[in-house]
Design a protein around this motif. Structure first.
Motif, mmCIF file in Angstrom:
data_model
loop_
_atom_site.group_PDB
_atom_site.id
_atom_site.type_symbol
_atom_site.label_atom_id
_atom_site.label_comp_id
_atom_site.label_asym_id
_atom_site.label_seq_id
_atom_site.Cartn_x
_atom_site.Cartn_y
_atom_site.Cartn_z
ATOM 1 N N TYR A 120 0.838 -1.221 0.000
ATOM 2 C CA TYR A 120 0.000 0.000 0.000
ATOM 3 C C TYR A 120 0.858 1.250 0.000
ATOM 4 O O TYR A 120 0.475 2.269 -0.537
ATOM 5 C CB TYR A 120 -0.939 0.003 1.216
ATOM 6 C CG TYR A 120 -1.949 -1.115 1.164
ATOM 7 C CD1 TYR A 120 -3.075 -1.021 0.351
ATOM 8 C CD2 TYR A 120 -1.766 -2.279 1.891
ATOM 9 C CE1 TYR A 120 -3.990 -2.055 0.277
ATOM 10 C CE2 TYR A 120 -2.674 -3.322 1.830
ATOM 11 C CZ TYR A 120 -3.786 -3.200 1.018
ATOM 12 O OH TYR A 120 -4.684 -4.226 0.934
ATOM 13 N N ARG A 121 2.023 1.141 0.607
ATOM 14 C CA ARG A 121 2.892 2.312 0.615
ATOM 15 C C ARG A 121 3.977 2.266 -0.457
ATOM 16 O O ARG A 121 4.303 3.269 -1.083
ATOM 17 C CB ARG A 121 3.594 2.456 1.969
ATOM 18 C CG ARG A 121 4.516 3.625 1.910
ATOM 19 C CD ARG A 121 5.371 3.992 3.040
ATOM 20 N NE ARG A 121 6.300 5.008 2.523
ATOM 21 C CZ ARG A 121 7.443 5.312 3.065
ATOM 22 N NH1 ARG A 121 7.823 4.732 4.166
ATOM 23 N NH2 ARG A 121 8.220 6.209 2.496
ATOM 24 N N ASP A 149 -7.525 6.153 -0.403
ATOM 25 C CA ASP A 149 -6.779 6.031 0.864
ATOM 26 C C ASP A 149 -5.289 6.239 0.626
ATOM 27 O O ASP A 149 -4.624 6.981 1.348
ATOM 28 C CB ASP A 149 -6.939 4.614 1.463
ATOM 29 C CG ASP A 149 -8.350 4.333 1.967
ATOM 30 O OD1 ASP A 149 -9.079 5.280 2.309
ATOM 31 O OD2 ASP A 149 -8.710 3.129 2.004
ATOM 32 N N LYS A 152 -4.076 9.600 0.026
ATOM 33 C CA LYS A 152 -4.027 10.413 1.253
ATOM 34 C C LYS A 152 -3.055 9.818 2.268
ATOM 35 O O LYS A 152 -3.076 10.200 3.439
ATOM 36 C CB LYS A 152 -5.426 10.500 1.860
ATOM 37 C CG LYS A 152 -6.382 11.310 1.009
ATOM 38 C CD LYS A 152 -7.793 11.274 1.593
ATOM 39 C CE LYS A 152 -8.733 12.113 0.739
ATOM 40 N NZ LYS A 152 -10.119 11.592 0.795
ATOM 41 N N GLN A 153 -2.236 8.875 1.824
ATOM 42 C CA GLN A 153 -1.234 8.218 2.665
ATOM 43 C C GLN A 153 -1.856 7.491 3.859
ATOM 44 O O GLN A 153 -1.226 7.356 4.902
ATOM 45 C CB GLN A 153 -0.184 9.220 3.143
ATOM 46 C CG GLN A 153 0.488 9.923 1.971
ATOM 47 C CD GLN A 153 1.667 10.773 2.397
ATOM 48 O OE1 GLN A 153 1.798 11.159 3.552
ATOM 49 N NE2 GLN A 153 2.534 11.075 1.456
ATOM 50 N N ARG A 154 -3.077 7.020 3.688
ATOM 51 C CA ARG A 154 -3.729 6.249 4.755
ATOM 52 C C ARG A 154 -3.611 4.752 4.420
ATOM 53 O O ARG A 154 -4.585 4.100 4.059
ATOM 54 C CB ARG A 154 -5.190 6.689 4.889
ATOM 55 C CG ARG A 154 -5.302 8.171 5.272
ATOM 56 C CD ARG A 154 -6.689 8.550 5.711
ATOM 57 N NE ARG A 154 -7.652 8.316 4.652
ATOM 58 C CZ ARG A 154 -8.799 8.978 4.512
ATOM 59 N NH1 ARG A 154 -9.109 9.937 5.384
ATOM 60 N NH2 ARG A 154 -9.625 8.703 3.543
ATOM 61 N N TYR A 155 -2.381 4.275 4.537
ATOM 62 C CA TYR A 155 -2.072 2.912 4.084
ATOM 63 C C TYR A 155 -2.760 1.849 4.938
ATOM 64 O O TYR A 155 -3.279 0.866 4.436
ATOM 65 C CB TYR A 155 -0.558 2.707 4.099
ATOM 66 C CG TYR A 155 0.173 3.813 3.389
ATOM 67 C CD1 TYR A 155 -0.020 4.040 2.026
ATOM 68 C CD2 TYR A 155 1.014 4.673 4.084
ATOM 69 C CE1 TYR A 155 0.635 5.071 1.376
ATOM 70 C CE2 TYR A 155 1.675 5.713 3.444
ATOM 71 C CZ TYR A 155 1.471 5.900 2.096
ATOM 72 O OH TYR A 155 2.109 6.931 1.465
ATOM 73 N N HIS A 156 -2.728 2.094 6.262
ATOM 74 C CA HIS A 156 -3.385 1.188 7.186
ATOM 75 C C HIS A 156 -4.856 1.034 6.900
ATOM 76 O O HIS A 156 -5.415 -0.047 6.996
ATOM 77 C CB HIS A 156 -3.363 1.817 8.588
ATOM 78 C CG HIS A 156 -2.320 1.251 9.408
ATOM 79 N ND1 HIS A 156 -1.435 2.004 10.096
ATOM 80 C CD2 HIS A 156 -2.042 -0.032 9.644
ATOM 81 C CE1 HIS A 156 -0.634 1.211 10.735
ATOM 82 N NE2 HIS A 156 -0.976 -0.028 10.473
ATOM 83 N N ILE A 157 -5.453 2.178 6.654
ATOM 84 C CA ILE A 157 -6.906 2.189 6.427
ATOM 85 C C ILE A 157 -7.213 1.374 5.180
ATOM 86 O O ILE A 157 -8.159 0.591 5.160
ATOM 87 C CB ILE A 157 -7.413 3.644 6.344
ATOM 88 C CG1 ILE A 157 -7.238 4.277 7.722
ATOM 89 C CG2 ILE A 157 -8.859 3.702 5.856
ATOM 90 C CD1 ILE A 157 -7.767 5.665 7.889
ATOM 91 N N THR A 187 -8.724 -1.934 14.711
ATOM 92 C CA THR A 187 -7.848 -1.760 13.544
ATOM 93 C C THR A 187 -6.621 -2.659 13.631
ATOM 94 O O THR A 187 -5.962 -2.727 14.665
ATOM 95 C CB THR A 187 -7.385 -0.291 13.455
ATOM 96 O OG1 THR A 187 -8.549 0.532 13.498
ATOM 97 C CG2 THR A 187 -6.627 -0.030 12.171
#
Ligand code: SF4
Length: 206
Positions: A120-121, A149, A152-157, A187
């Motif tokens: 994701y990253r 996501d 917006k750098q919300r990799y975890h999400i 989470t």
């Protein structure tokens, strides 16, 4: 559950988060993984309960092109080291802990052509989406939300979103029958928790 062995990893990999799934796919495709991928994956496998003996067997069988001598001299030590079987940590009776998402996401040295890290990253969005599709995540809505996501750098999400989508039937079942509450679904911030939760959900929702 049954003991986890070298020969069960292919089947269990359906429960792995994308970071480990990607390593597994690449290992099977190339019969090889580079150093940091091997380390990330070995520690994860240790975390899911694969014994040192089975882990050595897993890598030995996976590196099809290598002779026993090559395998023993180039790879075996590092596996034993990760398990705390040799090296300074062995004397202290421990190896390295499996990497958390924070540790994997924070790696700033994942270069082109490397397969460790967090997809994701560290992967391009197109490679990420292709990888997701190859693991059965086809839903256009989910893929759009993942792109959003990641932008917006919300990799975890993104990772948790994919988990919830891929397990939506199981989650509904354990919530409906009262086995789990929302508190059991906090989470995910560790690849080994992703695995454990996925595996458990499958057993519970049978
Ligand atoms: Fe793996 Fe964590 Fe990235 Fe998910 S968010 S793919 S578990 S490193």
């Amino acid at each position: 559950g049954a003991a986890i062995t070298a020969s069960s990893i292919d089947q269990l990999s359906q429960h792995f988060p994308l970071c480990m799934r990607s390593l597994h796919i690449n290992l099977r495709k190339n019969n090889h993984l580079k150093h940091f991928g091997r380390l990330q994956y070995t520690l994860f496998l240790k975390g899911i309960g694969l014994s040192l003996e089975e882990c050595i067997l897993f890598w030995r069988q996976s590196f099809k092109g290598k002779t026993d001598d090559e395998f023993n001299s180039q790879y075996k030590y590092n596996i034993r080291h990760a398990y705390g079987d040799v090296g300074g940590d062995a004397r202290r009776g421990r190896g390295y802990p499996p990497y958390s998402c924070q540790k994997i996401l924070g790696d700033n040295n994942v270069g082109i052509g490397q397969t460790h890290g967090c997809p994701y990253r560290h992967y391009s969005v197109d490679n990420l989406v292709g990888l997701l599709q190859s693991t059965g995540v086809h839903d256009k809505g989910i893929l759009r939300e993942v792109r959003d996501d990641v932008g917006k750098q919300r990799y975890h999400i993104a990772c948790n979103r994919v988990f919830e989508w891929s397990h939506k039937n199981e989650i509904k079942k354990v919530k409906d029958d009262g086995t789990w509450s929302q508190a059991d679904l906090d989470t995910i911030v560790h690849p080994n928790v992703y695995f454990k939760r996925s595996y458990l959900l499958k057993q519970l929702a049978k």
